[in-house]
Design a protein around this motif. Structure first.
Motif, mmCIF file in Angstrom:
data_model
loop_
_atom_site.group_PDB
_atom_site.id
_atom_site.type_symbol
_atom_site.label_atom_id
_atom_site.label_comp_id
_atom_site.label_asym_id
_atom_site.label_seq_id
_atom_site.Cartn_x
_atom_site.Cartn_y
_atom_site.Cartn_z
ATOM 1 N N ASP A 10 0.813 -1.217 -0.111
ATOM 2 C CA ASP A 10 -0.068 0.182 -0.032
ATOM 3 C C ASP A 10 0.727 1.159 -0.018
ATOM 4 O OD1 ASP A 10 -2.457 -1.537 -0.055
ATOM 5 O OD2 ASP A 10 -2.294 -1.628 2.193
ATOM 6 N N THR A 11 2.287 1.258 0.094
ATOM 7 C CA THR A 11 2.966 2.451 0.194
ATOM 8 C C THR A 11 3.072 2.843 -1.120
ATOM 9 O OG1 THR A 11 4.985 0.958 -0.047
ATOM 10 C CG2 THR A 11 4.282 1.455 2.001
ATOM 11 N N VAL A 12 2.544 2.092 -2.145
ATOM 12 C CA VAL A 12 2.414 2.643 -3.605
ATOM 13 C C VAL A 12 1.677 3.828 -3.857
ATOM 14 C CG1 VAL A 12 0.495 1.417 -4.296
ATOM 15 C CG2 VAL A 12 2.465 1.812 -6.014
ATOM 16 N N TYR A 13 0.873 3.910 -2.598
ATOM 17 C CA TYR A 13 0.125 5.203 -3.048
ATOM 18 C C TYR A 13 0.345 6.306 -1.904
ATOM 19 C CZ TYR A 13 -3.346 1.792 -4.845
ATOM 20 O OH TYR A 13 -3.521 0.919 -5.884
ATOM 21 N N LEU A 14 1.541 6.231 -1.410
ATOM 22 C CA LEU A 14 2.019 7.220 -0.363
ATOM 23 C C LEU A 14 1.947 8.459 -0.979
ATOM 24 C CD1 LEU A 14 3.407 7.600 2.328
ATOM 25 C CD2 LEU A 14 5.510 7.270 1.328
ATOM 26 N N ASN A 15 2.440 8.820 -2.213
ATOM 27 C CA ASN A 15 2.399 10.082 -2.921
ATOM 28 C C ASN A 15 1.338 10.517 -3.689
ATOM 29 O OD1 ASN A 15 4.829 11.069 -1.643
ATOM 30 N ND2 ASN A 15 6.014 9.863 -2.867
ATOM 31 N N LEU A 42 -6.274 2.627 -15.435
ATOM 32 C CA LEU A 42 -5.444 2.271 -14.430
ATOM 33 C C LEU A 42 -5.753 3.132 -13.317
ATOM 34 C CD1 LEU A 42 -2.716 1.271 -12.948
ATOM 35 C CD2 LEU A 42 -1.529 3.078 -14.280
ATOM 36 N N ARG A 43 -6.108 4.621 -13.499
ATOM 37 C CA ARG A 43 -6.146 5.369 -12.351
ATOM 38 C C ARG A 43 -7.400 5.084 -11.377
ATOM 39 N NH1 ARG A 43 -4.208 11.175 -14.328
ATOM 40 N NH2 ARG A 43 -4.554 11.796 -12.253
ATOM 41 N N THR A 83 0.964 -3.843 -20.536
ATOM 42 C CA THR A 83 1.565 -4.147 -19.146
ATOM 43 C C THR A 83 2.904 -3.399 -19.038
ATOM 44 O OG1 THR A 83 0.252 -6.241 -18.842
ATOM 45 C CG2 THR A 83 2.304 -5.840 -17.210
ATOM 46 N N ALA A 84 3.048 -2.611 -18.135
ATOM 47 C CA ALA A 84 4.330 -1.785 -17.977
ATOM 48 C C ALA A 84 5.057 -2.773 -17.078
ATOM 49 C CB ALA A 84 4.036 -0.491 -17.194
ATOM 50 N N GLY A 85 4.761 -3.559 -16.094
ATOM 51 C CA GLY A 85 5.554 -3.871 -15.225
ATOM 52 C C GLY A 85 6.144 -5.483 -15.427
ATOM 53 N N PRO A 86 7.107 -6.085 -14.699
ATOM 54 C CA PRO A 86 7.505 -7.104 -14.760
ATOM 55 C C PRO A 86 6.574 -8.342 -14.982
ATOM 56 C CG PRO A 86 8.154 -6.622 -12.684
ATOM 57 C CD PRO A 86 7.160 -5.322 -13.370
ATOM 58 N N LEU A 87 5.611 -8.305 -14.205
ATOM 59 C CA LEU A 87 4.701 -9.623 -14.257
ATOM 60 C C LEU A 87 3.459 -9.164 -15.305
ATOM 61 C CD1 LEU A 87 4.404 -10.529 -10.723
ATOM 62 C CD2 LEU A 87 5.867 -11.394 -12.235
ATOM 63 N N GLN A 104 1.151 -2.927 -8.967
ATOM 64 C CA GLN A 104 2.424 -2.895 -9.892
ATOM 65 C C GLN A 104 2.430 -1.928 -11.037
ATOM 66 O OE1 GLN A 104 4.262 -6.717 -12.037
ATOM 67 N NE2 GLN A 104 2.824 -5.508 -13.439
ATOM 68 N N GLU A 105 1.150 -1.853 -11.563
ATOM 69 C CA GLU A 105 1.172 -0.790 -12.823
ATOM 70 C C GLU A 105 0.955 0.572 -12.485
ATOM 71 O OE1 GLU A 105 1.408 -2.010 -15.985
ATOM 72 O OE2 GLU A 105 2.101 -3.539 -14.988
ATOM 73 N N TYR A 106 0.490 0.915 -11.125
ATOM 74 C CA TYR A 106 0.210 2.224 -10.515
ATOM 75 C C TYR A 106 1.743 2.710 -10.178
ATOM 76 C CZ TYR A 106 -1.389 6.462 -8.310
ATOM 77 O OH TYR A 106 -1.567 7.883 -8.056
ATOM 78 N N ALA A 107 2.453 1.868 -9.640
ATOM 79 C CA ALA A 107 3.731 2.303 -9.058
ATOM 80 C C ALA A 107 4.523 2.773 -10.187
ATOM 81 C CB ALA A 107 4.553 0.994 -8.330
ATOM 82 N N ILE A 108 4.676 2.075 -11.363
ATOM 83 C CA ILE A 108 5.253 2.561 -12.540
ATOM 84 C C ILE A 108 4.710 3.753 -13.174
ATOM 85 C CG2 ILE A 108 6.101 1.713 -14.803
ATOM 86 C CD1 ILE A 108 5.902 -1.336 -13.707
#
Length: 116
Positions: A10-15, A42-43, A83-87, A104-108
């Motif tokens: 959930d830290t992906v949403y920190l900012n 995505l958003r 897909t932007a991420g590795p998986l 994964q996708e939001y973080a990227i």
């Protein structure tokens, strides 16, 4: 309702912008035709994920909304190879943790689009 622990992911949403600001922004961009279909999906999925953090996993309405959002994103990415991420979308990890794909996708996406 008992609050459930949040995932370390959930830290992906920190900012991320607060929920109301992000909702208003993506709706405004959508109405003006200034957001790609992929960014919208995505958003929107990330918003749904954030809005349902701590919700009871047995709440069918919450789970249906989340499944719909992630399903639309995965279907789009599968059809368009975006897909932007590795998986990728067919990775078995997403069957057990569909929220993981959103994160994964939001973080990227956030790396290039959000300022801390």
């Amino acid at each position: 309702m008992t609050p459930f622990p949040l995932s370390p992911d959930d830290t992906v949403y920190l900012n991320a912008p607060n929920l109301q600001q992000e909702t208003e922004k993506i709706l405004r961009l959508r109405r003006a035709g200034r957001i790609s279909d992929r960014d919208w999906l995505l958003r929107h999925a990330a918003l749904t994920d954030r809005q349902t953090l701590g919700a009871d996993p047995a709440d069918g309405k919450v789970q249906a909304a989340l499944q719909r959002s992630v399903g639309q994103l995965i279907a789009f990415d599968t059809a368009n190879g975006t897909t932007a991420g590795p998986l990728t979308t067919d990775d078995p990890a997403w069957a057990a943790d569909p929220r993981g794909y959103i994160r994964q996708e939001y973080a990227i996406w956030a790396t290039g689009n959000l300022r801390p």
